[in-house]
Design a protein around this motif. Structure first.
Motif, PDB file in Angstrom:
ATOM      1  N   ALA A 116       2.074   0.436 -15.114  1.00 10.92           N
ATOM      2  CA  ALA A 116       0.861   1.055 -14.577  1.00 10.92           C
ATOM      3  C   ALA A 116      -0.197   0.002 -14.261  1.00 10.92           C
ATOM      4  O   ALA A 116      -0.901   0.086 -13.244  1.00 10.92           O
ATOM      5  CB  ALA A 116       0.316   2.071 -15.576  1.00 10.92           C
ATOM      6  N   GLN A 117      -0.313  -0.993 -15.123  1.00 13.54           N
ATOM      7  CA  GLN A 117      -1.281  -2.068 -14.887  1.00 13.54           C
ATOM      8  C   GLN A 117      -0.898  -2.885 -13.652  1.00 13.54           C
ATOM      9  O   GLN A 117      -1.758  -3.249 -12.842  1.00 13.54           O
ATOM     10  CB  GLN A 117      -1.364  -2.985 -16.105  1.00 13.54           C
ATOM     11  CG  GLN A 117      -2.366  -4.121 -15.940  1.00 13.54           C
ATOM     12  CD  GLN A 117      -2.433  -5.025 -17.158  1.00 13.54           C
ATOM     13  OE1 GLN A 117      -1.785  -4.785 -18.168  1.00 13.54           O
ATOM     14  NE2 GLN A 117      -3.225  -6.082 -17.054  1.00 13.54           N
TER      15      GLN A 117
ATOM     16  N   ARG B  22       0.829  -1.212   0.000  1.00 11.07           N
ATOM     17  CA  ARG B  22       0.000   0.000   0.000  1.00 11.07           C
ATOM     18  C   ARG B  22       0.865   1.264   0.000  1.00 11.07           C
ATOM     19  O   ARG B  22       0.525   2.251  -0.644  1.00 11.07           O
ATOM     20  CB  ARG B  22      -0.913  -0.029   1.226  1.00 11.07           C
ATOM     21  CG  ARG B  22      -1.755   1.224   1.416  1.00 11.07           C
ATOM     22  CD  ARG B  22      -2.730   1.016   2.562  1.00 11.07           C
ATOM     23  NE  ARG B  22      -3.870   0.221   2.154  1.00 11.07           N
ATOM     24  CZ  ARG B  22      -4.652  -0.463   2.993  1.00 11.07           C
ATOM     25  NH1 ARG B  22      -4.393  -0.469   4.285  1.00 11.07           N
ATOM     26  NH2 ARG B  22      -5.683  -1.148   2.542  1.00 11.07           N
TER      27      ARG B  22
ATOM     28  N   VAL C 199       0.806  -1.870 -11.048  1.00  5.70           N
ATOM     29  CA  VAL C 199       0.534  -1.037  -9.873  1.00  5.70           C
ATOM     30  C   VAL C 199      -0.959  -1.020  -9.562  1.00  5.70           C
ATOM     31  O   VAL C 199      -1.378  -1.151  -8.403  1.00  5.70           O
ATOM     32  CB  VAL C 199       1.058   0.397 -10.087  1.00  5.70           C
ATOM     33  CG1 VAL C 199       0.584   1.320  -8.959  1.00  5.70           C
ATOM     34  CG2 VAL C 199       2.576   0.401 -10.165  1.00  5.70           C
ATOM     35  N   ALA C 200      -1.788  -0.885 -10.593  1.00  6.57           N
ATOM     36  CA  ALA C 200      -3.245  -0.840 -10.397  1.00  6.57           C
ATOM     37  C   ALA C 200      -3.761  -2.159  -9.841  1.00  6.57           C
ATOM     38  O   ALA C 200      -4.615  -2.178  -8.939  1.00  6.57           O
ATOM     39  CB  ALA C 200      -3.933  -0.505 -11.721  1.00  6.57           C
ATOM     40  N   GLU C 201      -3.255  -3.280 -10.352  1.00  7.41           N
ATOM     41  CA  GLU C 201      -3.701  -4.590  -9.880  1.00  7.41           C
ATOM     42  C   GLU C 201      -3.271  -4.831  -8.434  1.00  7.41           C
ATOM     43  O   GLU C 201      -4.037  -5.392  -7.627  1.00  7.41           O
ATOM     44  CB  GLU C 201      -3.150  -5.685 -10.792  1.00  7.41           C
ATOM     45  CG  GLU C 201      -3.782  -5.690 -12.180  1.00  7.41           C
ATOM     46  CD  GLU C 201      -3.154  -6.709 -13.116  1.00  7.41           C
ATOM     47  OE1 GLU C 201      -2.119  -7.314 -12.717  1.00  7.41           O
ATOM     48  OE2 GLU C 201      -3.687  -6.917 -14.224  1.00  7.41           O
TER      49      GLU C 201
ATOM     50  N   ASP D 274      -2.720  -2.459  -6.178  1.00  2.63           N
ATOM     51  CA  ASP D 274      -3.540  -1.568  -5.341  1.00  2.63           C
ATOM     52  C   ASP D 274      -4.932  -2.149  -5.115  1.00  2.63           C
ATOM     53  O   ASP D 274      -5.474  -2.078  -4.001  1.00  2.63           O
ATOM     54  CB  ASP D 274      -3.658  -0.191  -6.004  1.00  2.63           C
ATOM     55  CG  ASP D 274      -2.372   0.620  -5.897  1.00  2.63           C
ATOM     56  OD1 ASP D 274      -1.527   0.263  -5.054  1.00  2.63           O
ATOM     57  OD2 ASP D 274      -2.229   1.600  -6.658  1.00  2.63           O
ATOM     58  N   ALA D 275      -5.517  -2.727  -6.157  1.00  3.83           N
ATOM     59  CA  ALA D 275      -6.859  -3.309  -6.029  1.00  3.83           C
ATOM     60  C   ALA D 275      -6.849  -4.494  -5.065  1.00  3.83           C
ATOM     61  O   ALA D 275      -7.746  -4.635  -4.218  1.00  3.83           O
ATOM     62  CB  ALA D 275      -7.366  -3.746  -7.407  1.00  3.83           C
TER      63      ALA D 275
ATOM     64  N   THR E 153       4.140   0.716  -3.521  1.00  9.52           N
ATOM     65  CA  THR E 153       3.967   0.151  -4.859  1.00  9.52           C
ATOM     66  C   THR E 153       4.052   1.214  -5.951  1.00  9.52           C
ATOM     67  O   THR E 153       4.659   0.996  -7.007  1.00  9.52           O
ATOM     68  CB  THR E 153       2.618  -0.583  -4.962  1.00  9.52           C
ATOM     69  OG1 THR E 153       2.593  -1.643  -4.006  1.00  9.52           O
ATOM     70  CG2 THR E 153       2.424  -1.169  -6.356  1.00  9.52           C
ATOM     71  N   SER E 154       3.476   2.364  -5.702  1.00 11.22           N
ATOM     72  CA  SER E 154       3.406   3.397  -6.739  1.00 11.22           C
ATOM     73  C   SER E 154       4.785   3.912  -7.156  1.00 11.22           C
ATOM     74  O   SER E 154       4.953   4.425  -8.278  1.00 11.22           O
ATOM     75  CB  SER E 154       2.540   4.564  -6.267  1.00 11.22           C
ATOM     76  OG  SER E 154       3.092   5.145  -5.094  1.00 11.22           O
TER      77      SER E 154
ATOM     78  N   ARG F  25      -6.491  -3.275  -1.407  1.00  9.69           N
ATOM     79  CA  ARG F  25      -7.735  -2.704  -0.868  1.00  9.69           C
ATOM     80  C   ARG F  25      -8.725  -3.801  -0.489  1.00  9.69           C
ATOM     81  O   ARG F  25      -9.397  -3.712   0.537  1.00  9.69           O
ATOM     82  CB  ARG F  25      -8.358  -1.754  -1.888  1.00  9.69           C
ATOM     83  CG  ARG F  25      -7.624  -0.431  -2.051  1.00  9.69           C
ATOM     84  CD  ARG F  25      -8.515   0.582  -2.778  1.00  9.69           C
ATOM     85  NE  ARG F  25      -8.932   0.085  -4.089  1.00  9.69           N
ATOM     86  CZ  ARG F  25      -8.242   0.250  -5.206  1.00  9.69           C
ATOM     87  NH1 ARG F  25      -7.083   0.905  -5.178  1.00  9.69           N
ATOM     88  NH2 ARG F  25      -8.694  -0.212  -6.361  1.00  9.69           N
TER      89      ARG F  25
ATOM     90  N   SER G 126       2.519  -8.737  -9.939  1.00  8.44           N
ATOM     91  CA  SER G 126       2.841  -7.301  -9.954  1.00  8.44           C
ATOM     92  C   SER G 126       4.272  -7.065  -9.505  1.00  8.44           C
ATOM     93  O   SER G 126       4.988  -6.215 -10.063  1.00  8.44           O
ATOM     94  CB  SER G 126       1.875  -6.540  -9.045  1.00  8.44           C
ATOM     95  OG  SER G 126       0.542  -6.616  -9.527  1.00  8.44           O
TER      96      SER G 126
END
Length: 326
Positions: free
Chosen positions: A292-293, A194, A295-297, A299-300, A197-198, A303, A273
């Motif tokens: 970017a994909q 969390r 990172v998005a995966e 993050d999802a 990752t970005s 959460r 990831s």
């Protein structure tokens, strides 16, 4: 009403739908927390033995329309019906009324366990103060021996119970330590992803933090997974009857949440990831869209783990409560 450990509640209700000349009883066996219990055999005297399903539910057609029936347990050593007195159940006139039958340890078994727990505690306290004492084979005082005789208990049975409770006491810390470590490292893993990752594709320190969190998590998960059969076997050996069934069920629930839901559902996908982010620091770098994909995966997944940790904490709390009841 007397309250003892390992108490079960049996709810029975009469329904208006039944063959002519009979009264149908519907019921469900549950433990004190309301969970179903399917391995306690029950007999309604003069009317038969209903099949108890894994859900704890059963039904039985009574001959005629009795106002009262006698209920007793079969092949359930150490357990007895505590209420209603003598197991005499008034059959409700209304199908909406449920009658509670309380089943638990017999008075002698309960007192025997209390005495054993006292000696186990005494042994532990003396051990902490450098004194060796084991009531499973050391002498028992005359006062306790008189109590045993007065209550109709057996000294050899008490000593066996002391051994059993000692085994339980030594096993519990291992279970708690294993699950505490796993939950801590799983939540640390979530926090690491969390937080960094970005920036992990650009910051070498961030990717190292993720790798360390994964390494720590893997060690805790391996310990958890490797001990699964041993924990289950110990519970079957050191507990019995409905109590063993309840603890085994609670243990299985925690493992299902940890292994099937959290590990397989969310942690393993994080590895994909992480691989993409690690490659960003090598010669074969992925493209910006792929990073970017990833990172998005991640993050999802992170959460969604919040809800799963809530369930895991609830199930683990229930397991700790089950193991704590002696």
């Amino acid at each position: 009403m007397r309250c003892t450990a390992a108490v079960l509640l049996l709810f029975i209700a009469a329904t208006p739908v039944q063959p002519q000349g009979t009264t149908r009883l519907l019921g469900k066996l549950v433990d004190l927390q309301g969970a179903p219990v399917g391995k306690v055999r029950l007999q309604v005297t003069g009317h038969g033995e209903p099949e108890i399903f894994s859900s704890g539910e059963f039904q039985l057609d009574l001959s005629g329309h009795p106002n009262q029936v006698e209920v007793r347990l079969l092949n359930s050593p150490g357990l007895e019906i505590l209420y209603p007195l003598k197991g005499l159940v008034a059959v409700p006139a209304s199908a909406s009324v449920r009658v509670a039958i309380v089943v638990g340890k017999s008075d002698r078994a309960y007192i025997n366990d209390l005495l054993a727990a006292r000696f186990v505690q005494l042994s532990a306290t003396l051990k902490q103060n450098g004194v060796r004492y084991d009531a499973s084979f050391d002498s028992i005082g005359d006062g306790v021996r008189r109590i045993i005789e007065l209550l109709g208990l057996k000294e050899d049975s008490l000593r066996r119970t002391i051994v059993q409770q000692n085994q339980r006491a030594s096993m519990k810390p291992a279970i708690f330590k294993t699950f505490d470590a796993y939950i801590l490292k799983a939540k640390d893993l979530q926090s690491a992803f969390r937080l960094v990752t970005s920036v992990a594709a650009k910051d070498r320190t961030a990717i190292l933090a993720l790798q360390q969190a994964v390494t720590d998590y893997n060690a805790a998960f391996t310990e958890l997974n490797n001990n699964r059969n041993a924990f289950q076997s110990t519970i079957r050996n050191d507990w019995s009857g409905a109590e063993a069934e309840g603890i085994s069920r609670d243990l299985a629930d925690v493992y299902t949440e940890a292994v099937e839901e959290i590990h397989k559902g969310y942690v393993l996908p994080l590895n994909e990831s992480l691989i993409v982010l690690q490659r960003a620091h090598g010669t074969n770098k992925p493209g910006a869209a792929q990073i970017a994909q990833a990172v998005a995966e991640a993050d999802a997944a992170v959460r969604q783990m919040d809800a799963r940790f809530t369930v895991l904490d609830e199930r683990y709390a229930r397991l700790r409560a089950s193991l704590g009841r002696d």
